[in-house]
Design an enzyme around this catalytic site. Structure first.
Site, PDB file in Angstrom:
ATOM      1  N   GLY A 262      -4.775  -1.791  -0.820  1.00 42.52           N
ATOM      2  CA  GLY A 262      -4.469  -0.562  -0.064  1.00 42.52           C
ATOM      3  C   GLY A 262      -4.903   0.670  -0.843  1.00 42.52           C
TER       4      GLY A 262
ATOM      5  N   ASN B  30       3.470   8.900   6.496  1.00 43.04           N
ATOM      6  CA  ASN B  30       4.637   9.660   6.973  1.00 43.04           C
ATOM      7  C   ASN B  30       4.375  11.164   7.057  1.00 43.04           C
ATOM      8  OD1 ASN B  30       4.616  10.484   4.290  1.00 43.04           O
ATOM      9  ND2 ASN B  30       6.134   8.979   3.661  1.00 43.04           N
TER      10      ASN B  30
ATOM     11  N   ASP C 226      -8.317  -7.626   3.387  1.00 47.56           N
ATOM     12  CA  ASP C 226      -7.231  -7.586   4.371  1.00 47.56           C
ATOM     13  C   ASP C 226      -6.155  -8.525   3.837  1.00 47.56           C
ATOM     14  OD1 ASP C 226      -5.456  -7.888   6.422  1.00 47.56           O
ATOM     15  OD2 ASP C 226      -6.963  -8.209   7.977  1.00 47.56           O
TER      16      ASP C 226
ATOM     17  N   SER D  94      -7.327   2.665  -0.270  1.00 46.67           N
ATOM     18  CA  SER D  94      -8.118   3.649   0.469  1.00 46.67           C
ATOM     19  C   SER D  94      -7.377   4.959   0.719  1.00 46.67           C
ATOM     20  CB  SER D  94      -8.585   3.051   1.805  1.00 46.67           C
ATOM     21  OG  SER D  94      -7.476   2.600   2.552  1.00 46.67           O
TER      22      SER D  94
ATOM     23  N   LYS E 186      10.676  -5.172   2.882  1.00 43.57           N
ATOM     24  CA  LYS E 186      10.757  -4.614   1.531  1.00 43.57           C
ATOM     25  C   LYS E 186      11.866  -5.273   0.712  1.00 43.57           C
ATOM     26  CE  LYS E 186       7.323  -1.636   1.661  1.00 43.57           C
ATOM     27  NZ  LYS E 186       6.146  -1.765   0.777  1.00 43.57           N
TER      28      LYS E 186
ATOM     29  N   SER F  16      10.292  -0.484  -1.968  1.00 37.48           N
ATOM     30  CA  SER F  16      10.728   0.799  -1.399  1.00 37.48           C
ATOM     31  C   SER F  16      12.231   0.894  -1.620  1.00 37.48           C
ATOM     32  CB  SER F  16      10.445   0.820   0.109  1.00 37.48           C
ATOM     33  OG  SER F  16      11.146   1.893   0.726  1.00 37.48           O
TER      34      SER F  16
ATOM     35  N   ILE G 291      -0.699   6.323  -2.243  1.00 40.12           N
ATOM     36  CA  ILE G 291      -0.249   5.858  -3.563  1.00 40.12           C
ATOM     37  C   ILE G 291      -1.325   4.980  -4.214  1.00 40.12           C
ATOM     38  CG2 ILE G 291       1.468   4.394  -4.717  1.00 40.12           C
ATOM     39  CD1 ILE G 291       3.514   5.364  -2.558  1.00 40.12           C
TER      40      ILE G 291
ATOM     41  N   TYR H 223      10.786  -3.029   8.571  1.00 43.49           N
ATOM     42  CA  TYR H 223      10.292  -2.522   7.280  1.00 43.49           C
ATOM     43  C   TYR H 223      11.305  -2.833   6.168  1.00 43.49           C
ATOM     44  CZ  TYR H 223       8.264   0.912   3.984  1.00 43.49           C
ATOM     45  OH  TYR H 223       7.699   1.536   2.886  1.00 43.49           O
TER      46      TYR H 223
ATOM     47  N   ASN I 276       0.052  -2.965  -3.315  1.00 41.94           N
ATOM     48  CA  ASN I 276       0.494  -1.701  -2.724  1.00 41.94           C
ATOM     49  C   ASN I 276       0.278  -1.599  -1.218  1.00 41.94           C
ATOM     50  OD1 ASN I 276       0.661   1.494  -2.746  1.00 41.94           O
ATOM     51  ND2 ASN I 276      -1.389   0.985  -1.965  1.00 41.94           N
TER      52      ASN I 276
END
Ligand code: NAI
Length: 258
Positions: free
Chosen positions: A18, A199, A68, A20, A165, A148, A23, A161, A95
């Site tokens: 992740g 977000n 992916d 791109s 997590k 998280s 974080i 979610y 991540n």
């Protein structure tokens, strides 16, 4: 000896999933600044190419790979590509993640599957792949899973979610226990709220900012720079005796008053 040497990543290959945006992109740059060869993995390869170029222009080594995390073949291929160019991946920043608020009454089977498939199965898949290759090569390593604060407490409209997590938190501890004998450390970072593509609409609104002022003891969002220290600690020799830890980086959100 310089006390900061322990935080160096010189000679290490770090793979960031992740990478791109948000974080992942930020900590990939930090890993490079700390001396690592960096493998940038995500689905949006053009963005990764740009980041890889930026890192190379700054004097670092970076490779962009299509990844992916929901697809085993894609994960294996990304590790193969990384190994062919830089050698075995020493450090993984797990991540990649998605996050969208939905009432439990509206979550479809497909929504649930998509959330778990990326945010929990993906973390497991990438961690397992890294650990298999490290143990085969008899090399030590560090796996850092981005959980998280919602893996430790709950929030409204985020049941899928939160469940994923929380799974990442337990998975990190279980893997830490099993992989310690192979000198592979597994830790988690539990961020509070940082404004990213996930977000930004909410935190650009007065409602979002009011939530932060009301709920976070430090009364502000985090800055991505504030994740650098925890990441480097867990990735480097500075954290050599740390495994199974969950580091909250949240301005005190988890200890907010009930
Ligand atoms: P972001 O949306 O900017 O980054 C998420 C990255 O994951 C993107 O690059 C996206 O393309 C990638 N991704 C999504 N699905 C993927 C897949 N199947 N395969 C490969 N890559 C995939 O958001 P952010 O905030 O940078 O998120 C990074 C991680 O931090 C996520 O795991 C998120 O749950 C976690 N987190 C973020 C918080 C925040 O306040 N921003 C708070 C707590 C945790």
């Amino acid at each position: 000896m310089d006390v900061l040497n322990g935080f160096s990543l010189v000679g290490k290959t770090v793979l960031v999933t992740g990478a791109s945006s948000g974080i992942g992109a930020h900590l990939a740059r930090v890993a490079s600044q700390a001396g690592a060869r960096v493998v940038l993995g995500a689905r949006r390869v053009e963005r990764l190419q740009q980041l890889a170029q930026e890192i190379r222009q700054a004097g670092g080594d970076a490779l962009a790979v299509a990844l992916d995390v929901t697809d085993r073949d894609s994960v294996e291929a990304a590790f193969d590509e990384a190994e062919a160019v830089f050698g075995v991946v020493d450090v993984v920043l797990n991540n990649a993640g998605i996050g969208n608020g939905q009432s439990v009454l509206d979550i479809s089977e497909a929504d649930w599957r998509a959330m778990l498939s990326t945010n929990l199965d993906g973390v497991w898949r990438v961690a397992q792949c890294a650990a298999q290759r490290l143990s085969k090569a008899k090399r030590p390593g560090s796996i850092i899973n981005i959980a998280s604060i919602l893996g430790l407490r709950v929030g409204v409209g985020l049941s899928h979610y939160c469940a994923a997590k929380a799974g990442v938190v337990q998975l990190s501890k279980s893997l830490a226990m099993e992989l310690a004998r192979y000198q592979i450390r597994v830790n988690a970072i539990a961020p509070g709220y940082f404004k990213t593509e996930m977000n930004d609409a909410y935190f650009d609104s007065e409602k979002g900012l009011e939530y932060i002022r009301d709920m976070v003891p430090m009364r502000r969002l985090g800055n991505l720079q504030e994740l650098e220290g925890p990441f480097l600690l867990l990735a480097s020799e500075a954290g050599a005796f740390m495994t199974g830890a969950v580091l909250a980086v949240d301005g005190g959100h988890l200890v907010g008053s009930l």
